[in-house]
Structure formats: structure tokens, C-alpha cells
Design an enzyme around this catalytic site. Structure first.
Site, PDB file in Angstrom:
ATOM      1  N   LEU A 276       0.812  -1.215   0.000  1.00 31.28           N
ATOM      2  CA  LEU A 276       0.000   0.000   0.000  1.00 31.28           C
ATOM      3  C   LEU A 276       0.845   1.265   0.000  1.00 31.28           C
ATOM      4  CD1 LEU A 276      -2.736  -1.045   2.600  1.00 31.28           C
ATOM      5  CD2 LEU A 276      -2.949  -0.975   0.115  1.00 31.28           C
ATOM      6  N   ARG A 277       2.160   1.115  -0.176  1.00 35.77           N
ATOM      7  CA  ARG A 277       3.021   2.293  -0.160  1.00 35.77           C
ATOM      8  C   ARG A 277       2.721   3.211  -1.346  1.00 35.77           C
ATOM      9  NH1 ARG A 277       8.724   0.683   1.502  1.00 35.77           N
ATOM     10  NH2 ARG A 277       7.698   0.576   3.521  1.00 35.77           N
ATOM     11  N   GLY A 278       2.265   2.642  -2.450  1.00 37.08           N
ATOM     12  CA  GLY A 278       1.916   3.463  -3.612  1.00 37.08           C
ATOM     13  C   GLY A 278       0.795   4.437  -3.296  1.00 37.08           C
TER      14      GLY A 278
END
Length: 338
Positions: A276-278
Site C-alpha cells: 500500500l506504499r503506492g
């Protein structure tokens, strides 16, 4: 010689925008600039140092501790009575990490002069201490030795540098914006470190005659009379500095609607990014871009403008698709925002 003015940099809009975003919100996670030699990568990053507004720091502290954040004070400031009351204005540090630096030079080590002269075990701070609350710049970051990469990954994740040297045991704050530059022809960056950069910019040699002439004229004027050249751009740099200061103050008030988060999630799903870093990076960078624009709410336009820099380095390799990462992001943008 004074650094080249940030406002005098010709072209390279994506790189300049990414650096301004990192200056407004360090939480975006740093900036990686990859491209041809001689395209102004190092010049832009060093120009940022002179552009940044000064910061408040505990007077005499080698770690640049913030007197307004007692929880983040170094061991010396935390145990010194009244240290938090004494502050001074300091330039935001932009520290170079040389490729050949030793681990002791980076993390710090025993102060041999005091150890031999006074018989006292004292800590000599390293580059990570100097970079706290500032920027750590690595030129040719893709050539950095593996043991230093592992060290940076640990510190970047925790914001704390832990040193165990010659009987010394010490922890000090080391929160910095990581900025790297390099030439992709000289080697790839390790995926673990690549993922730590919030934004990744591609710079290329200008192909139009007018831009090339403007770059050459600006560089020649700077080298012939640096002081006069910097003075001619001082007003523009001052305006940019005020823009950064105003954006920092507005940042907490900028809202990110659920609709914008949904679009960010759709985009990351369409590209198949891991984790979920994007989405987190898209949200933070779009919010910083919105406050730079003077907007109070993140819109689809902000997401579209920052998506290539936030996502191009997070894509999985697809052997069936020979398109470049930027093309794949733009294609996904066209589909999601149709």
C-alpha cells in the site's frame, strides 16, 4: 562560489517539482533522480540547500534537535537542564554521503582525540547525525556499497541511528529526506532501497535548440560571475522560499476526499503495485502539491500530475510488456481517469 540558484534551472520541471514537494513534506520519503550525465541533477539538489527556509535547533546540538519536539531530543539534549529553552536559527543541512565513505564515517564512532588525551569514551557524530532534520544526498546512489545500503534502510525505517562501537552504546535521532541521483546505464538500484524513495524522476538531455541554448547561456553566465548571476535571481529564489514556508503552514489543513483516495487505489490496482506504499505516497505527494498550488483539497488533477513520479519505480517487471514504466503509468492514468 555560491550555489547555482534554484530558480535559474532551465527545464527539468518534474525534478524541480519533486524537490519542492520533499521540502514541503519530508514524509513523502525522499527523491530519486535518474538520467543522463550533465542534465543538472546534482546542480538542482545542491541549489535546494540555499533555497530552504532556516530551522529552529537546540543551540550547540550536533544533531540539530528541534526544541519544540521533546520526544525527539538526542541523549545530550534530553539530559541537559534548560537545553530546550536555548534555540538558534540554522540552515537546513544538506549532507553529501560519498560513495567511498566508511561505516564509521556514516554512523559515527569513538572520539579518539578525547579517548587518548583525556581517557574519556566520547562519541564523535557521523554524517547521519549532521543530516538529522535535513537532507542526505547520495550522488551515483546505484553504485553505493551493499553494507551502506543495508545501514540506510534500517535508519530510514526507524528514524533512529543505533551505534555500538568500542564499548559505546548510543541512539540518536536521524530523520532525513533521502535524495539520490544516478545514471541508469551504470547499474540498477537495489529494490529494497528503490522502494524507500517516495518519488522517482527521470531527467533527459533537452532535444530542442532553444532549451539547450538557454541552459548553456545560464551556466556560462554563472561561471563568469557567480555573485552577479545569483543576485539577479535572488528575488525569484526568495519568492520560492516564501512559497515553501506558506505551503508548510497550509499543509495540515489540506483535505484528501474519499473520491481521491478511491482513484489512487484504482490506479495502483491497475498497475499491480505491491503493498500500500503506492497509495500512501500518492496521497502525501498530491496533498503537498495541492498546498504548493494554494488549494485546500486534493483533486484528480493533482493525482494525475504526480502519479508518474510516485509510481514508476514501484511497478513489477512484465516480460510481456516492453513499454517503459512511465508509459505504463500514463496508460493506466488514461484508463482510470477516462
Amino acid at each position: 562560489m555560491p550555489p547555482f540558484p534554484f530558480s535559474a534551472i532551465v527545464g527539468q520541471d518534474e525534478m524541480r517539482q519533486a524537490l519542492l514537494i520533499a521540502a514541503v513534506d519530508p514524509a513523502v520519503g525522499g527523491v530519486l533522480v535518474f538520467g543522463d550525465r550533465g542534465t543538472g541533477k546534482s546542480t538542482a539538489i545542491r541549489a535546494l540547500a540555499a533555497l530552504l527556509p532556516p530551522m529552529n535547533a537546540v543551540a550547540g546540538c550536533p544533531y540539530n534537535c528541534d526544541p519544540a519536539s521533546p520526544a525527539d531530543l538526542c541523549p545530550h539534549c534530553a539530559t541537559t537542564p534548560g537545553a530546550r529553552k536555548k534555540s538558534e536559527k540554522k540552515a537546513v543541512p544538506v549532507v553529501d554521503l560519498p560513495l567511498g565513505a566508511t561505516e564509521d564515517r556514516v554512523v559515527g564512532t569513538l572520539d579518539l582525540e578525547r579517548a587518548l588525551g583525556a581517557g574519556v569514551k566520547a562519541f564523535e557524530p557521523g554524517l547521519l547525525a549532521r543530516a538529522n532534520r535535513g537532507f542526505l544526498y547520495i550522488d551515483e546512489v546505484n553504485l553505493l556499497e551493499d553494507h551502506l545500503v543495508d545501514l540506510l534502510l534500517d535508519v530510514a525505517a526507524s528514524g533512529v541511528n543505533t551505534v555500538e562501537r568500542e564499548g559505546l552504546s548510543l541512539r540518536h535521532p536521524a530523520r532525513f529526506v533521502l535524495v539520490g541521483s544516478g545514471n541508469p546505464e551504470e547499474g540498477e538500484l537495489r529494490p529494497q532501497l528503490l522502494d524507500r524513495f517516495g518519488l522517482a524522476c527521470e531527467v533527459a538531455t533537452p532535444t530542442d535548440i532553444a532549451t539547450r541554448i538557454a541552459v548553456v547561456r545560464a551556466r556560462d553566465a554563472y561561471e563568469r560571475d557567480p555573485d552577479a548571476f545569483c543576485a539577479a535571481h535572488a528575488k525569484e529564489d526568495a519568492a520560492t522560499r516564501k512559497r515553501i514556508e506558506a505551503a508548510r503552514k497550509r499543509l495540515p489543513a489540506v483535505t484528501v476526499p474519499d473520491a481521491a483516495l478511491e482513484q489512487a487505489a484504482r490506479l495502483c490496482l491497475a498497475l499491480g503495485t505491491d503493498g500500500l506504499r503506492g497509495e500512501l505516497t500518492l496521497m502525501r505527494t498530491a496533498r503537498a502539491l495541492a498546498t504548493l498550488d494554494g488549494a485546500g483539497t486534493v483533486t484528480d488533477d493533482h493525482l494525475r500530475r504526480i502519479a508518474p513520479a510516485a509510481l514508476r519505480h514501484r511497478l513489477r517487471r512484465n516480460p510481456l510488456d516492453e513499454s517503459g514504466s512511465t508509459v505504463r503509468v500514463e496508460r493506466a492514468l488514461a484508463e482510470v481517469f477516462a
